[in-house]
Design an enzyme around this catalytic site. Structure first.
Site, PDB file in Angstrom:
ATOM      1  CD  GLU A   1      -1.312  -5.676   5.569  1.00  0.00           C
ATOM      2  OE1 GLU A   1      -1.664  -4.525   5.895  1.00  0.00           O
ATOM      3  OE2 GLU A   1      -1.016  -5.991   4.394  1.00  0.00           O
TER       4      GLU A   1
ATOM      5  CB  CYS B   1      -0.992  -0.021   1.158  1.00  0.00           C
ATOM      6  SG  CYS B   1      -2.388   1.111   0.906  1.00  0.00           S
TER       7      CYS B   1
ATOM      8  CG  HIS C   1      -3.643  -3.282   3.193  1.00  0.00           C
ATOM      9  ND1 HIS C   1      -2.792  -2.833   4.178  1.00  0.00           N
ATOM     10  CD2 HIS C   1      -4.092  -2.182   2.537  1.00  0.00           C
ATOM     11  CE1 HIS C   1      -2.722  -1.512   4.132  1.00  0.00           C
ATOM     12  NE2 HIS C   1      -3.507  -1.097   3.142  1.00  0.00           N
TER      13      HIS C   1
END
Length: 257
Positions: free
Chosen positions: A223, A113, A221
């Protein structure tokens, strides 16, 4: 062999709107430890506290995280406007030279990001301050309301270059991703290869051409639930492999066949 140390770039944050802190999302540390197989080390991204040279010595790789503050437009030769939002100049002062040093050395990093945008700026690229204001573009911002599950829900396709690095890593020409960003790449920097796009043309995946090390970066994202997501897991696994190779003395990374 010890686990590789992964420097997780932190963000300046105020707890209860008054207590200064350097913060990093727990999901970043979990993805690094549980999927990449590294030791997560939160980095206070402030040149008054750490230097790029010290970080390169201590860490085997870096996770360039997302964050609410944006890269200051002065870093790519443009004037600040209200559309550019909040900034973190201390983080700019660490991450931009850090990216360039890692590219030169072959030291691995994964950009996410804001980190994706930092890589582009570090290599001489520019950013749009607000993607949703551009004709024909969708709103890529995080939904303002709802649960975390709803905010990080898969919202659009990313199509990769046929036969490119991301296509080969994911084993698919397109994937579904979340989207939680306002800014985006305007002009790609020198040696930046845009390897994936959203349906509206917004760059979503890239790497640095000719870099000896791992430089994969994404606008979404990964994660979020990285261990369970079929797109996130191979990305963090490959990053972990590159960090282990660096820790063992290898200075080049290539995607395994």
């Amino acid at each position: 062999m010890r686990r590789p140390v992964i420097g997780i770039i932190g963000n300046s944050h105020l707890i209860n709107d008054e207590y200064p802190a350097h913060a990093g999302g727990a999901m970043n540390s979990e993805a690094v430890a549980q999927v990449s197989g590294g030791i997560p080390l939160l980095v206070p991204a402030d040149p008054a506290l750490v230097s790029v040279e010290e970080l390169l010595e201590v860490c085997d790789g870096f996770l360039l995280t997302g964050g609410r503050p944006n890269v200051h437009p002065e870093e790519y030769g443009e004037d600040e406007t209200p559309a550019h939002g909040a900034f973190d100049r201390a983080r700019d002062a660490i991450t931009l030279p850090l990216v360039r040093a890692c590219v030169e050395r072959g030291q691995p990093f994964l950009g996410v990001c804001r980190g994706f945008q930092e890589v582009n700026v570090a290599m001489g690229g520019t950013l749009y301050p607000e993607i949703r204001d551009l004709p024909g573009r969708m709103n890529h911002r995080m939904p303002p309301d709802g649960t975390l599950e709803e905010k990080f829900a898969l919202r659009h396709i990313v199509r990769f270059t046929q036969g490119g690095v991301f296509h080969r890593l994911m084993g698919a020409p397109e994937v579904m991703t979340n989207t939680l960003h306002g800014q985006g790449v305007k002009r790609a920097g020198a040696r930046i290869v845009i390897d994936g796009h959203a349906p509206d043309g917004t760059p979503e995946a890239m790497y640095v051409d000719g870099a000896p090390g791992f430089t994969l970066s994404v606008q979404w994202h990964p994660e979020w639930r990285a261990g369970d997501d079929p797109v996130s897991r191979p990305l963090f696994e490959a990053f972990g492999q590159a960090a282990r190779a660096w820790a063992s003395g290898a200075r080049e990374w290539r995607l395994s066949a």
